[in-house]
Design a protein around this motif. Structure first.
Motif, mmCIF file in Angstrom:
data_model
loop_
_atom_site.group_PDB
_atom_site.id
_atom_site.type_symbol
_atom_site.label_atom_id
_atom_site.label_comp_id
_atom_site.label_asym_id
_atom_site.label_seq_id
_atom_site.Cartn_x
_atom_site.Cartn_y
_atom_site.Cartn_z
ATOM 1 N N UNK A 77 0.860 -1.184 0.000
ATOM 2 C CA UNK A 77 0.000 0.000 0.000
ATOM 3 C C UNK A 77 0.894 1.231 0.000
ATOM 4 N N UNK A 78 0.624 2.153 -0.918
ATOM 5 C CA UNK A 78 1.392 3.397 -1.000
ATOM 6 C C UNK A 78 0.446 4.589 -0.880
ATOM 7 N N UNK A 79 1.023 5.749 -0.628
ATOM 8 C CA UNK A 79 0.217 6.967 -0.532
ATOM 9 C C UNK A 79 -0.486 7.258 -1.857
ATOM 10 N N UNK A 80 0.237 7.125 -2.963
ATOM 11 C CA UNK A 80 -0.374 7.352 -4.277
ATOM 12 C C UNK A 80 -1.474 6.335 -4.551
ATOM 13 N N UNK A 98 4.819 6.106 4.115
ATOM 14 C CA UNK A 98 4.880 6.191 2.656
ATOM 15 C C UNK A 98 4.492 4.878 1.999
ATOM 16 N N UNK A 99 4.936 3.758 2.600
ATOM 17 C CA UNK A 99 4.655 2.427 2.043
ATOM 18 C C UNK A 99 4.380 1.463 3.189
ATOM 19 N N UNK A 100 3.397 0.590 3.001
ATOM 20 C CA UNK A 100 3.073 -0.419 4.001
ATOM 21 C C UNK A 100 2.953 -1.777 3.324
ATOM 22 N N UNK A 101 3.721 -2.744 3.796
ATOM 23 C CA UNK A 101 3.598 -4.115 3.304
ATOM 24 C C UNK A 101 2.597 -4.866 4.177
#
Length: 500
Positions: free
Chosen positions: A237-240, A288-291
């Motif tokens: 999952x990213x902000x964009x 910023x990024x979530x795995x």
């Protein structure tokens, strides 16, 4: 000392009674390692049945019971020590949880541990940590549940910060998207509500710092799958990606019009709420990024259960920290504990007391004076309040309430019938444990190194007979007066205490 009996557990199981879904894992223990054999999960939405009066509806409880009847077949015959059933936010909030829990116990044959939000967070992190590489560096773990969302910062297998907020995808769906309509205004309301709740944990998490963000819930996995199916990454999952998905949701306008590749039908109604909570967390915590990790509360409960059988019980560490923090007289506590457990061994068979109740008595003896650090006057009340309301890692709500009952009832008036009735079928056992604790405290009322005589104990259905050596009580009038007064207290609740 608490029970540390080593039991061979070839099979162990954990059941997570979540506010949105019920999950179960069955595993084999192989040389201290857990090998998952079965994973089951059903969307029950127990939390959706919480009414304005705080009670679970009959329909939601029935959905849960029907699910558990299907789970039950896999754990038939497993001993109590091999199964952990954990209740989370919906059962924390439900005023009529006792009714549901009684029926669950009848179906599964095992007790339900309703855990606090922070204990839920600890178990989630434990499950995640065992499914990821054992790398150095802090990680932030987030789990969006049906009624609450947990945030944990930890390193390797230790959680350093544990928080639970009252924001969940089922409750947010009910509050902001109940009719299935999705609009920019409604989404903004859900997002803002989540941001306001997050304000209380933003600074503690930022001060501690973290290098990696991991999501552990079905909601976060589902969002990652939608992004991947839409060409927005490889499942992370990213902000964009969040902004892209938000535009798709608002454009659809209705839940039933959401036609996203990778989105399962049962996840569709709660996706807008889950996305609003996740976006708020990204913005509040600077993610910023979530795995995603497959490990979650149920896996954490398995590892916690395994630890209890290999001398790694987190409850022991919790009690040790409590004893140190509140300056408990360790020597006196040990003397009381040893006497309480000796009495327990003498009467356990006649009074039908089990090993879990032995643990409760042992723990209560060790911390019975924890309230003295606050004030000597009514220290038993101070201690009971501390134990019932503190966040004690490893302990279920039931265990904390039972310990509080024993500590509150260690002197003067005994627990009343209304208070005991809250413990259902365990009420008689807790009253008997209270008697054993009180007698052990009285036996060692005189502090220091006074040599105490041997004591003979005989149990009846509703009483105890204590036999001191001939003439000893006459030579020790304070102890004699203590036990005579104690007999009066017990007579008021229908128990006979004979001291001779």
């Amino acid at each position: 000392m608490a029970n540390t009996e080593q039991t061979e557990l070839p099979l162990i199981a954990a059941i997570d009674l979540g506010s949105n879904s019920f999950h179960m894992v069955l595993a084999r223990v192989d040389h201290g390692e857990i090998r998952i054999l079965e994973r089951l999960g059903e969307k029950v939405q127990l939390g959706a049945g919480l009414g304005e009066d705080g009670n679970l509806s009959e329909e939601s409880m029935q959905r849960g019971l029907d699910c558990l009847r299907r789970f039950a077949q896999l754990i038939n015959g497993l001993p109590e020590s091999a199964v952990r059933v954990v209740g989370t936010n919906a059962l924390r909030e439900a005023r009529n949880r006792a009714q549901f829990i009684r029926q669950v116990r009848q179906i599964l044959g095992h007790r339900v541990d309703v855990v606090s939000g922070r204990e839920e967070a600890r178990l989630i992190y434990l499950g995640v940590a065992h499914t990821l590489a054992d790398d150095e560096g802090k990680r932030l773990v987030m789990d969006i549940g049906g009624g609450s969302t947990e945030f944990i910062v930890g390193e390797r297998f230790e959680s350093l910060l544990r928080e639970s907020l009252q924001i969940g995808c089922v409750s947010f769906t009910r509050n902001f998207f109940a009719d299935g309509r999705i609009s920019a205004t409604r989404y903004a309301q859900a997002y803002t509500h989540a941001r306001l709740e997050l304000m209380q944990i933003e600074q503690p998490i930022q001060r501690l710092g973290w290098q990696e963000a991991v999501g552990s819930s079905g909601t976060i996995r589902s969002i990652g799958q939608c992004l991947q199916a839409g060409g927005q990454g490889q499942g992370e999952v990213t902000r964009d990606g969040l902004l892209w998905l938000k535009r798709r949701l608002i454009k659809a306008g209705q839940v039933e019009k959401l036609d996203l590749p990778g989105l399962k039908a049962e996840r569709r109604p709660i996706l807008p709420a889950g996305l609003a909570i996740l976006e708020a967390a990204f913005d509040a915590l600077g993610i910023e990024t979530m795995t995603h990790s497959e490990g979650a509360l149920r896996e954490g409960a398995l590892y916690d259960l395994l630890g209890r059988h290999s001398h790694e019980d987190v409850r022991e560490r919790t009690l040790g920290a409590l004893i140190e923090r509140y300056h408990v007289d360790v020597f006196q506590a040990e003397r009381v504990e040893q006497m309480a457990m000796r009495l327990f061994r003498e009467v356990s068979q006649g009074w039908d007391l089990n090993s879990k109740q032995a643990d409760l008595l042992s723990w209560a003896a060790r911390i019975h004076e924890v309230g003295m650090d606050i004030a000597h006057n009514q220290y038993h009340k101070h201690g009971a309040y501390l134990i019932e309301h503190a966040d004690l890692a490893g302990f279920s709500r039931y265990e904390q309430q039972a310990l509080a009952l024993l500590i509150r009832g260690q002197r003067r008036s005994l627990p009343g019938p209304e208070r005991l009735a809250e413990f259902g079928e365990d009420a008689t056992a807790l009253l008997r444990l209270s008697m054993l604790l009180r007698l052990a405290i009285l036996y060692h009322h005189i502090r220091g190194n006074q040599e105490m005589p041997s004591l003979q104990v005989e149990a009846t259905e509703a009483g105890l007979t204590l036999s001191f050596p001939s003439g000893w009580l006459a030579d020790n009038p304070l102890t004699q007066a203590d036990f005579e007064q104690e007999a009066v207290f017990w007579a008021k609740v229908g128990y006979t205490l004979t001291v001779r």
